[in-house]
Design a protein around this motif. Structure first.
Motif, mmCIF file in Angstrom:
data_model
loop_
_atom_site.group_PDB
_atom_site.id
_atom_site.type_symbol
_atom_site.label_atom_id
_atom_site.label_comp_id
_atom_site.label_asym_id
_atom_site.label_seq_id
_atom_site.Cartn_x
_atom_site.Cartn_y
_atom_site.Cartn_z
ATOM 1 N N GLY A 77 0.788 -1.229 0.000
ATOM 2 C CA GLY A 77 0.000 0.000 0.000
ATOM 3 C C GLY A 77 0.824 1.286 0.000
ATOM 4 O O GLY A 77 0.299 2.358 -0.276
ATOM 5 N N GLU A 78 2.127 1.186 0.274
ATOM 6 C CA GLU A 78 2.980 2.388 0.315
ATOM 7 C C GLU A 78 3.540 2.674 -1.083
ATOM 8 O O GLU A 78 4.026 1.761 -1.759
ATOM 9 N N ASP A 79 3.477 3.940 -1.497
ATOM 10 C CA ASP A 79 4.010 4.310 -2.805
ATOM 11 C C ASP A 79 5.551 4.315 -2.757
ATOM 12 O O ASP A 79 6.147 5.179 -2.119
ATOM 13 N N VAL A 80 6.149 3.332 -3.420
ATOM 14 C CA VAL A 80 7.617 3.235 -3.417
ATOM 15 C C VAL A 80 8.193 3.540 -4.805
ATOM 16 O O VAL A 80 9.339 3.195 -5.096
ATOM 17 N N SER A 81 7.386 4.192 -5.667
ATOM 18 C CA SER A 81 7.804 4.464 -7.056
ATOM 19 C C SER A 81 9.154 5.153 -7.125
ATOM 20 O O SER A 81 9.981 4.812 -7.985
ATOM 21 N N ASP A 82 9.405 6.123 -6.243
ATOM 22 C CA ASP A 82 10.688 6.837 -6.271
ATOM 23 C C ASP A 82 11.771 6.041 -5.548
ATOM 24 O O ASP A 82 12.910 5.966 -6.012
ATOM 25 N N ALA A 83 11.409 5.455 -4.426
ATOM 26 C CA ALA A 83 12.399 4.718 -3.610
ATOM 27 C C ALA A 83 13.056 3.580 -4.392
ATOM 28 O O ALA A 83 14.228 3.265 -4.166
ATOM 29 N N ILE A 84 12.334 2.985 -5.344
ATOM 30 C CA ILE A 84 12.924 1.849 -6.078
ATOM 31 C C ILE A 84 13.771 2.297 -7.262
ATOM 32 O O ILE A 84 14.383 1.474 -7.924
ATOM 33 N N ARG A 85 13.828 3.596 -7.550
ATOM 34 C CA ARG A 85 14.555 4.066 -8.737
ATOM 35 C C ARG A 85 15.986 4.491 -8.444
ATOM 36 O O ARG A 85 16.676 4.959 -9.336
ATOM 37 N N THR A 86 16.439 4.386 -7.210
ATOM 38 C CA THR A 86 17.812 4.792 -6.910
ATOM 39 C C THR A 86 18.796 3.753 -7.473
ATOM 40 O O THR A 86 18.415 2.604 -7.747
ATOM 41 N N GLU A 87 20.053 4.161 -7.629
ATOM 42 C CA GLU A 87 21.084 3.227 -8.104
ATOM 43 C C GLU A 87 21.241 2.065 -7.129
ATOM 44 O O GLU A 87 21.457 0.916 -7.517
ATOM 45 N N GLU A 88 21.104 2.387 -5.839
ATOM 46 C CA GLU A 88 21.243 1.354 -4.809
ATOM 47 C C GLU A 88 20.140 0.292 -4.960
ATOM 48 O O GLU A 88 20.396 -0.910 -4.871
ATOM 49 N N ALA A 89 18.922 0.752 -5.218
ATOM 50 C CA ALA A 89 17.809 -0.189 -5.398
ATOM 51 C C ALA A 89 18.024 -1.041 -6.649
ATOM 52 O O ALA A 89 17.674 -2.227 -6.672
ATOM 53 N N GLY A 90 18.629 -0.432 -7.683
ATOM 54 C CA GLY A 90 18.929 -1.183 -8.906
ATOM 55 C C GLY A 90 19.939 -2.288 -8.643
ATOM 56 O O GLY A 90 19.801 -3.415 -9.127
ATOM 57 N N ALA A 91 20.944 -1.949 -7.854
ATOM 58 C CA ALA A 91 21.975 -2.944 -7.531
ATOM 59 C C ALA A 91 21.377 -4.065 -6.671
ATOM 60 O O ALA A 91 21.666 -5.252 -6.885
ATOM 61 N N ALA A 92 20.510 -3.710 -5.722
ATOM 62 C CA ALA A 92 19.870 -4.726 -4.870
ATOM 63 C C ALA A 92 18.983 -5.631 -5.722
ATOM 64 O O ALA A 92 18.970 -6.856 -5.559
ATOM 65 N N ALA A 93 18.269 -5.013 -6.683
ATOM 66 C CA ALA A 93 17.398 -5.788 -7.574
ATOM 67 C C ALA A 93 18.213 -6.817 -8.339
ATOM 68 O O ALA A 93 17.825 -7.990 -8.449
ATOM 69 N N SER A 94 19.347 -6.377 -8.855
ATOM 70 C CA SER A 94 20.169 -7.277 -9.661
ATOM 71 C C SER A 94 20.725 -8.426 -8.810
ATOM 72 O O SER A 94 20.882 -9.550 -9.296
ATOM 73 N N ARG A 95 20.962 -8.162 -7.527
ATOM 74 C CA ARG A 95 21.453 -9.239 -6.653
ATOM 75 C C ARG A 95 20.349 -10.254 -6.337
ATOM 76 O O ARG A 95 20.570 -11.453 -6.405
ATOM 77 N N VAL A 96 19.149 -9.767 -5.995
ATOM 78 C CA VAL A 96 18.080 -10.730 -5.685
ATOM 79 C C VAL A 96 17.656 -11.484 -6.941
ATOM 80 O O VAL A 96 17.260 -12.651 -6.882
ATOM 81 N N ALA A 97 17.775 -10.801 -8.110
ATOM 82 C CA ALA A 97 17.342 -11.414 -9.375
ATOM 83 C C ALA A 97 18.279 -12.535 -9.825
ATOM 84 O O ALA A 97 17.946 -13.293 -10.738
ATOM 85 N N ALA A 98 19.440 -12.623 -9.207
ATOM 86 C CA ALA A 98 20.408 -13.645 -9.628
ATOM 87 C C ALA A 98 20.059 -15.038 -9.083
ATOM 88 O O ALA A 98 20.628 -16.035 -9.525
ATOM 89 N N HIS A 99 19.085 -15.134 -8.153
ATOM 90 C CA HIS A 99 18.751 -16.430 -7.550
ATOM 91 C C HIS A 99 17.654 -17.145 -8.348
ATOM 92 O O HIS A 99 16.542 -16.616 -8.479
ATOM 93 N N PRO A 100 17.941 -18.356 -8.836
ATOM 94 C CA PRO A 100 16.935 -19.096 -9.612
ATOM 95 C C PRO A 100 15.607 -19.268 -8.872
ATOM 96 O O PRO A 100 14.534 -19.111 -9.468
ATOM 97 N N SER A 101 15.656 -19.547 -7.556
ATOM 98 C CA SER A 101 14.407 -19.794 -6.824
ATOM 99 C C SER A 101 13.556 -18.529 -6.721
ATOM 100 O O SER A 101 12.323 -18.597 -6.694
ATOM 101 N N VAL A 102 14.212 -17.392 -6.682
ATOM 102 C CA VAL A 102 13.483 -16.122 -6.643
ATOM 103 C C VAL A 102 12.775 -15.915 -7.984
ATOM 104 O O VAL A 102 11.586 -15.579 -8.045
ATOM 105 N N ARG A 103 13.478 -16.153 -9.075
ATOM 106 C CA ARG A 103 12.901 -15.966 -10.409
ATOM 107 C C ARG A 103 11.725 -16.909 -10.608
ATOM 108 O O ARG A 103 10.694 -16.529 -11.147
ATOM 109 N N GLU A 104 11.893 -18.137 -10.156
ATOM 110 C CA GLU A 104 10.838 -19.140 -10.280
ATOM 111 C C GLU A 104 9.579 -18.672 -9.528
ATOM 112 O O GLU A 104 8.460 -18.777 -10.035
ATOM 113 N N ALA A 105 9.787 -18.138 -8.326
ATOM 114 C CA ALA A 105 8.658 -17.707 -7.484
ATOM 115 C C ALA A 105 7.880 -16.560 -8.138
ATOM 116 O O ALA A 105 6.703 -16.371 -7.840
#
Ligand code: C5P
Length: 217
Positions: A77-105
């Motif tokens: 319910g919280e608007d995170v549109s801006d919070a997810i656009r930082t470079e740090e959030a991009g790097a975190a996204a790329s790290r979580v996205a590297a796990h096969p089980s996460v992608r599968e889920a």
């Protein structure tokens, strides 16, 4: 299944803008799959999870309270549109996205977004993994320097802090991780239309893709 157009490629190629313009032109839905990984990264960081430990991340991915609403991205319910656009959030996204089980889920969640009248799906593996049957697949590319430059202007335009050499380094690092991961690495589907946007305006890219839309649909 409703028709799907996939737009894959590295960050900073204009994928997001192209996806929105194309969806608007066709009156179709948008799937911003990068936003899903960004929200997951943000939620995991807030919970104090270790981003290299797949199991809790995959469980979180299965119950992620994520919503796309009126162009906004909501986490519980919280608007995170801006919070997810930082470079740090991009790097975190790329790290979580590297796990096969996460992608599968996250796979079914993404596939359910293919609703009438159609879907334009933006990501890295839309054409190769999530929607391999899509009748039109586009792979958008551009040089790292051009992509960093675009990102720099975007950040500055929003009044945010930006450092060009650091952006080039970040983009190269993120590309390397996205290209080399074991599951769903960034690559063009065999039947994708390749478009290099380095020397093209977004209007030219849109025209090029609309040509393909007329050819396929
Ligand atoms: O596209 P965006 O920059 O928002 O994506 C953030 C990160 O999420 C990418 O660097 C990539 O690691 C990951 N991603 C992915 N698969 C997708 C979309 C994004 O792995 N389909």
């Amino acid at each position: 299944m409703s028709p799907v157009i996939t737009i894959d490629g590295p960050s900073g190629t204009g994928k997001g803008t192209l996806t929105c313009l194309l969806a608007e032109r066709l009156g179709w839905q948008v799937l911003d799959s990068g936003a899903i990984y960004r929200v997951l990264g943000l939620a995991a960081q807030r919970l104090g999870y270790v981003l290299d430990d797949p199991q809790p991340l995959a469980s979180l991915a299965g119950v992620l309270p994520l919503q796309f609403s009126d162009g906004k991205v909501l986490l519980d319910g919280e608007d995170v549109s801006d919070a997810i656009r930082t470079e740090e959030a991009g790097a975190a996204a790329s790290r979580v996205a590297a796990h096969p089980s996460v992608r599968e889920a996250l796979l079914e969640w993404q596939r359910r977004m293919a609703r009438p009248p159609g879907l334009v799906a933006d990501g890295r593996d839309m054409g190769t993994v999530v929607f391999p049957q899509a009748p039109l697949k586009v792979f958008l590319d551009a040089s790292p320097e051009i992509r960093a430059n675009r990102r720099y202007k975007q950040l500055k335009g929003k009044g945010l802090d930006a450092n060009l050499p650091r952006l080039v380094a970040d983009i190269r690092e993120r590309d390397a991780r996205d290209l080399s991961r074991a599951v769903a690495p960034l690559r063009a589907a065999e039947d994708a239309v390749l478009v290099d946007s380095s020397q093209m305006s977004i209007a030219e890219v849109l025209d090029r893709v609309l040509e393909e839309v007329r050819r396929v649909f």
